[in-house]
Design a protein around this motif. Structure first.
Motif, PDB file in Angstrom:
ATOM      1  N   PRO A 142      33.313  54.229  49.911  1.00 36.08           N
ATOM      2  CA  PRO A 142      32.671  55.100  48.926  1.00 36.08           C
ATOM      3  C   PRO A 142      32.991  56.588  49.023  1.00 36.08           C
ATOM      4  N   GLU A 143      33.741  56.999  50.029  1.00 39.39           N
ATOM      5  CA  GLU A 143      34.023  58.432  50.175  1.00 39.39           C
ATOM      6  C   GLU A 143      35.221  58.892  49.354  1.00 39.39           C
ATOM      7  N   LYS A 144      35.984  57.963  48.767  1.00 36.52           N
ATOM      8  CA  LYS A 144      37.195  58.308  48.012  1.00 36.52           C
ATOM      9  C   LYS A 144      36.937  58.311  46.508  1.00 36.52           C
ATOM     10  N   ILE A 145      37.894  58.896  45.794  1.00 41.80           N
ATOM     11  CA  ILE A 145      37.957  58.782  44.343  1.00 41.80           C
ATOM     12  C   ILE A 145      38.910  57.629  44.023  1.00 41.80           C
ATOM     13  N   TYR A 146      38.517  56.794  43.089  1.00 39.66           N
ATOM     14  CA  TYR A 146      39.377  55.696  42.630  1.00 39.66           C
ATOM     15  C   TYR A 146      39.618  55.860  41.138  1.00 39.66           C
ATOM     16  N   TYR A 147      40.841  55.591  40.704  1.00 35.05           N
ATOM     17  CA  TYR A 147      41.173  55.676  39.283  1.00 35.05           C
ATOM     18  C   TYR A 147      42.064  54.490  38.912  1.00 35.05           C
ATOM     19  N   LEU A 148      42.086  54.162  37.610  1.00 35.85           N
ATOM     20  CA  LEU A 148      42.877  53.030  37.146  1.00 35.85           C
ATOM     21  C   LEU A 148      44.353  53.398  37.025  1.00 35.85           C
ATOM     22  N   GLN A 174      44.099  77.151  40.969  1.00 33.63           N
ATOM     23  CA  GLN A 174      45.283  76.295  40.914  1.00 33.63           C
ATOM     24  C   GLN A 174      45.445  75.756  39.496  1.00 33.63           C
ATOM     25  N   ARG A 175      46.551  75.096  39.265  1.00 35.44           N
ATOM     26  CA  ARG A 175      46.715  74.488  37.948  1.00 35.44           C
ATOM     27  C   ARG A 175      45.612  73.446  37.772  1.00 35.44           C
ATOM     28  N   TYR A 176      45.207  73.242  36.560  1.00 41.31           N
ATOM     29  CA  TYR A 176      44.054  72.387  36.283  1.00 41.31           C
ATOM     30  C   TYR A 176      44.478  70.938  36.077  1.00 41.31           C
ATOM     31  N   SER A 177      44.961  70.338  37.133  1.00 47.33           N
ATOM     32  CA  SER A 177      45.455  68.962  37.102  1.00 47.33           C
ATOM     33  C   SER A 177      44.419  68.024  37.702  1.00 47.33           C
ATOM     34  N   VAL A 178      44.053  67.011  36.932  1.00 50.55           N
ATOM     35  CA  VAL A 178      43.092  66.028  37.427  1.00 50.55           C
ATOM     36  C   VAL A 178      43.659  65.311  38.652  1.00 50.55           C
ATOM     37  N   LEU A 179      44.883  64.833  38.556  1.00 51.07           N
ATOM     38  CA  LEU A 179      45.488  64.146  39.706  1.00 51.07           C
ATOM     39  C   LEU A 179      45.718  65.095  40.877  1.00 51.07           C
ATOM     40  N   GLY A 180      46.006  66.354  40.576  1.00 49.83           N
ATOM     41  CA  GLY A 180      46.139  67.347  41.644  1.00 49.83           C
ATOM     42  C   GLY A 180      44.844  67.466  42.434  1.00 49.83           C
ATOM     43  N   PHE A 181      43.720  67.493  41.711  1.00 50.63           N
ATOM     44  CA  PHE A 181      42.426  67.550  42.387  1.00 50.63           C
ATOM     45  C   PHE A 181      42.176  66.265  43.180  1.00 50.63           C
ATOM     46  N   TYR A 182      42.424  65.120  42.560  1.00 50.29           N
ATOM     47  CA  TYR A 182      42.192  63.837  43.248  1.00 50.29           C
ATOM     48  C   TYR A 182      43.010  63.755  44.534  1.00 50.29           C
ATOM     49  N   ASN A 183      44.283  64.146  44.450  1.00 46.85           N
ATOM     50  CA  ASN A 183      45.148  64.072  45.631  1.00 46.85           C
ATOM     51  C   ASN A 183      44.660  64.986  46.742  1.00 46.85           C
ATOM     52  N   MET A 184      44.163  66.154  46.368  1.00 44.99           N
ATOM     53  CA  MET A 184      43.609  67.068  47.357  1.00 44.99           C
ATOM     54  C   MET A 184      42.358  66.459  48.002  1.00 44.99           C
ATOM     55  N   PHE A 185      41.547  65.788  47.197  1.00 42.85           N
ATOM     56  CA  PHE A 185      40.277  65.239  47.674  1.00 42.85           C
ATOM     57  C   PHE A 185      40.476  63.989  48.530  1.00 42.85           C
ATOM     58  N   GLY A 186      41.377  63.133  48.098  1.00 40.63           N
ATOM     59  CA  GLY A 186      41.579  61.819  48.713  1.00 40.63           C
ATOM     60  C   GLY A 186      41.269  60.746  47.687  1.00 40.63           C
ATOM     61  N   CYS A 187      42.290  60.066  47.250  1.00 36.95           N
ATOM     62  CA  CYS A 187      42.099  59.110  46.154  1.00 36.95           C
ATOM     63  C   CYS A 187      42.982  57.888  46.350  1.00 36.95           C
ATOM     64  N   GLN A 188      42.692  56.906  45.525  1.00 37.28           N
ATOM     65  CA  GLN A 188      43.495  55.681  45.539  1.00 37.28           C
ATOM     66  C   GLN A 188      43.449  55.084  44.139  1.00 37.28           C
ATOM     67  N   SER A 189      44.571  54.564  43.696  1.00 35.90           N
ATOM     68  CA  SER A 189      44.594  53.928  42.383  1.00 35.90           C
ATOM     69  C   SER A 189      44.159  52.465  42.510  1.00 35.90           C
ATOM     70  N   VAL A 190      43.646  51.947  41.414  1.00 35.20           N
ATOM     71  CA  VAL A 190      43.216  50.553  41.317  1.00 35.20           C
ATOM     72  C   VAL A 190      43.999  49.947  40.159  1.00 35.20           C
TER      73      VAL A 190
END
Length: 191
Positions: free
Chosen positions: A121-127, A157-173
């Protein structure tokens, strides 16, 4: 961090430049406003659904969902403006988001995101589909993502959704149903 509760937001605050600035969430797709179709899919998984919009508030409220508006100081940062607003508004441990212009998305797609979040639950997940990443179909831990996004936007920084996710910690589903990920951006796609 634990997965305790889940709310969901339909992101409908964009300018819709490719749709002649018409409010996409209120446009009819198969005789139903697109935001309503997305909201119903989110309701299959989340305890509470609301809409992030920056115009036509009364029309959105008539769809049966609470409407939240971006603060002026956060506007102009693309989808991250709406994401910040939604994270600030959510009173749950996790938040599902979906753009208003994907009217074929299903509750099953959101259930798959929820399953991933329950495991870690600590990560961001996206499709992710055959056409690539769909970062606005996502689930986020509210408290930590809100704090991190405020810092990210504050750094200019540039306003990139994936840029933010990558900085935070994410994983695709993976989501293989490409038809459900149809993004209606032009009048031709709406027809």
């Amino acid at each position: 961090m634990a997965f305790i509760s889940l709310s969901a937001a339909v992101l409908a605050g964009g300018k819709a430049e490719r749709m002649s600035r018409q409010d996409k969430g209120l446009l009819l797709f198969q005789n139903e406003p697109m935001a309503l179709s997305v909201g119903r899919a989110l309701q299959q998984v989340a305890e509470r659904v609301f809409i992030n919009a920056n115009r036509n508030f009364e029309a959105y409220a008539k769809l049966g969902y609470e409407v939240v508006v971006d603060e002026l100081c956060h506007q102009g940062k693309g989808p991250l403006s709406g994401l910040l607003t939604c994270l600030a508004f959510a009173k749950t441990s996790h938040l599902l988001i979906s753009p208003c212009d994907t009217p074929r998305i299903s509750g099953e797609a959101f259930a798959k995101l929820k399953e991933a979040s329950l495991l870690s639950p600590e990560k961001i997940y996206y499709l992710r589909g055959a056409s690539g990443a769909h970062p606005l179909h996502a689930i986020l831990p509210v408290e930590t993502a809100f704090a991190a996004l405020k810092c990210f936007l504050g750094e200019g920084q540039r306003y990139s959704v994936l840029g933010f996710y990558n900085m935070f910690g994410c994983q695709s589903v993976a989501w293989d149903n490409a038809a459900e990920l149809l993004n209606v951006n032009t009048p031709d796609e709406l027809a």
